[in-house]
Design a protein around this motif. Structure first.
Motif, PDB file in Angstrom:
ATOM      1  N   LYS A  72     -13.156 -71.437 -71.570  1.00  0.00           N
ATOM      2  CA  LYS A  72     -14.519 -70.885 -71.538  1.00  0.00           C
ATOM      3  C   LYS A  72     -15.298 -71.453 -70.348  1.00  0.00           C
ATOM      4  O   LYS A  72     -16.015 -70.722 -69.660  1.00  0.00           O
ATOM      5  CB  LYS A  72     -15.244 -71.187 -72.848  1.00  0.00           C
ATOM      6  CG  LYS A  72     -14.718 -70.400 -74.037  1.00  0.00           C
ATOM      7  CD  LYS A  72     -15.457 -70.763 -75.317  1.00  0.00           C
ATOM      8  CE  LYS A  72     -14.913 -69.961 -76.500  1.00  0.00           C
ATOM      9  NZ  LYS A  72     -15.594 -70.316 -77.773  1.00  0.00           N
ATOM     10  N   ASN A  73     -15.142 -72.740 -70.118  1.00  0.00           N
ATOM     11  CA  ASN A  73     -15.820 -73.372 -68.976  1.00  0.00           C
ATOM     12  C   ASN A  73     -15.283 -72.815 -67.652  1.00  0.00           C
ATOM     13  O   ASN A  73     -16.038 -72.638 -66.693  1.00  0.00           O
ATOM     14  CB  ASN A  73     -15.633 -74.886 -69.019  1.00  0.00           C
ATOM     15  CG  ASN A  73     -16.459 -75.536 -70.115  1.00  0.00           C
ATOM     16  OD1 ASN A  73     -17.497 -75.006 -70.515  1.00  0.00           O
ATOM     17  ND2 ASN A  73     -15.995 -76.667 -70.612  1.00  0.00           N
ATOM     18  N   GLU A  74     -13.982 -72.542 -67.600  1.00  0.00           N
ATOM     19  CA  GLU A  74     -13.383 -71.957 -66.388  1.00  0.00           C
ATOM     20  C   GLU A  74     -13.930 -70.556 -66.137  1.00  0.00           C
ATOM     21  O   GLU A  74     -14.164 -70.170 -64.982  1.00  0.00           O
ATOM     22  CB  GLU A  74     -11.858 -71.917 -66.529  1.00  0.00           C
ATOM     23  CG  GLU A  74     -11.188 -73.274 -66.427  1.00  0.00           C
ATOM     24  CD  GLU A  74      -9.686 -73.199 -66.649  1.00  0.00           C
ATOM     25  OE1 GLU A  74      -9.216 -72.147 -67.149  1.00  0.00           O
ATOM     26  OE2 GLU A  74      -8.987 -74.178 -66.344  1.00  0.00           O
ATOM     27  N   THR A  75     -14.147 -69.789 -67.224  1.00  0.00           N
ATOM     28  CA  THR A  75     -14.700 -68.442 -67.093  1.00  0.00           C
ATOM     29  C   THR A  75     -16.143 -68.499 -66.590  1.00  0.00           C
ATOM     30  O   THR A  75     -16.536 -67.712 -65.721  1.00  0.00           O
ATOM     31  CB  THR A  75     -14.653 -67.700 -68.439  1.00  0.00           C
ATOM     32  OG1 THR A  75     -13.318 -67.695 -68.934  1.00  0.00           O
ATOM     33  CG2 THR A  75     -15.137 -66.267 -68.272  1.00  0.00           C
ATOM     34  N   ILE A  76     -16.923 -69.426 -67.126  1.00  0.00           N
ATOM     35  CA  ILE A  76     -18.306 -69.599 -66.663  1.00  0.00           C
ATOM     36  C   ILE A  76     -18.311 -69.996 -65.193  1.00  0.00           C
ATOM     37  O   ILE A  76     -19.115 -69.502 -64.396  1.00  0.00           O
ATOM     38  CB  ILE A  76     -19.036 -70.660 -67.521  1.00  0.00           C
ATOM     39  CG1 ILE A  76     -19.218 -70.133 -68.953  1.00  0.00           C
ATOM     40  CG2 ILE A  76     -20.387 -71.022 -66.903  1.00  0.00           C
ATOM     41  CD1 ILE A  76     -19.753 -71.170 -69.926  1.00  0.00           C
ATOM     42  N   SER A  77     -17.391 -70.885 -64.827  1.00  0.00           N
ATOM     43  CA  SER A  77     -17.272 -71.315 -63.428  1.00  0.00           C
ATOM     44  C   SER A  77     -16.924 -70.134 -62.536  1.00  0.00           C
ATOM     45  O   SER A  77     -17.460 -70.003 -61.418  1.00  0.00           O
ATOM     46  CB  SER A  77     -16.198 -72.396 -63.307  1.00  0.00           C
ATOM     47  OG  SER A  77     -16.008 -72.768 -61.958  1.00  0.00           O
TER      48      SER A  77
END
Length: 273
Positions: free
Chosen positions: A82-87
């Motif tokens: 999820k953090n990678e997608t936000i990034s």
């Protein structure tokens, strides 16, 4: 009967948009040629708005095809994913700023100065040659995964997208060429180009609609919706085709195609017309 003819034209233009928006061959160059033989019988304001807003259908295709990858709230993703997608989204937003600022400030001036057959033809040929030379380098990419894409790299790709403000360059063509020059693989370059299209084309469409207003006739709305829906359906197939194609092939065929199309545009407007 006349109304059906205009709707038919919207279908053809939607097909052209759906194919050429994602391939690095310049949708503008194709639209100029199509418009010469099949002009929509509406005001210039509506036609200019139509040619930009039907891109919304093409955008929807990207969102649907890559929805899981682009959705940071997917319950099947881990917190890291999820953090990678936000990034990823943040990098896309950062990358869109250069062209968004230039487009907002100089869109009308650029269109008035460069939206002509000569500019489009030259851009088609020049970037076609660049694409072929780039592939002939056969240089091994440094970035083969999105996790390797930095903010600095994203901004660099965004700066290359500014070139697409010149008609005939191709938004996908400029971003793909830029990304490969900066060291990404063809696959990463193509996907990032698709994602970058979402805020870019949404912004361009919103700007056109704001300038034109929404006071369209019933037929104009039908024509606009028809073109957008067709562009969406065609885009779904074209995007899937391109992502499969570049797994085994390079972009040289598109470079040769651009050169041929550029020559045809020049020949038509200066020798035939």
């Amino acid at each position: 009967m006349a109304n059906l003819i205009e709707i038919f034209k919207a279908v053809i233009l939607g097909i052209v948009e759906g194919i050429t928006e994602w391939l690095p061959v310049s949708s503008t160059g194709h639209m100029i040629l199509v418009d010469e033989f099949m002009h929509l019988n509406f005001s210039d304001t509506f036609v200019n708005t139509f040619l930009v807003v039907i891109q919304l259908g093409a955008i929807l295709a990207v969102i649907i095809i890559f929805f899981k990858k682009l959705n940071p709230f997917d319950s099947s993703k881990t917190s890291i994913q999820k953090n990678e997608t936000i990034s990823l989204w943040l990098k896309v937003i950062v990358a869109v700023f250069p062209s968004a600022i230039l487009g907002f400030l100089y869109d009308d001036k650029i269109e008035a100065a460069f939206f002509n057959a000569t500019t489009v033809a030259i851009a088609l040929i020049v970037y076609g040659i660049i694409m072929i030379l780039l592939e002939n380098r056969n240089k091994k990419p440094k970035y083969n995964d999105f996790s390797q894409v930095t903010y600095k790299l994203a901004i660099g790709i965004g700066l290359f997208q500014c070139l697409a403000l010149i008609p005939g360059t191709s938004r996908s063509g400029s971003t793909i060429i830029g990304a490969i020059l900066l060291g990404t693989s063809r696959y990463v370059a193509a996907e990032f180009s698709f994602f970058l299209a979402i805020p870019t084309m949404l912004g361009a469409s919103a700007l056109k609609l704001a300038k034109a207003g929404l006071a369209f006739s019933g037929l104009e709305w039908v024509v606009l919706l028809t073109g957008s829906i067709v562009a969406f359906v065609v885009s779904v197939f074209v995007i899937k085709f391109l992502m499969d194609y570049i797994k085994k092939h390079d972009f040289k065929v598109f470079g040769y195609y651009r050169i041929v199309l550029g020559i045809i545009v020049l020949a038509y407007f200066y020798l035939i017309k």
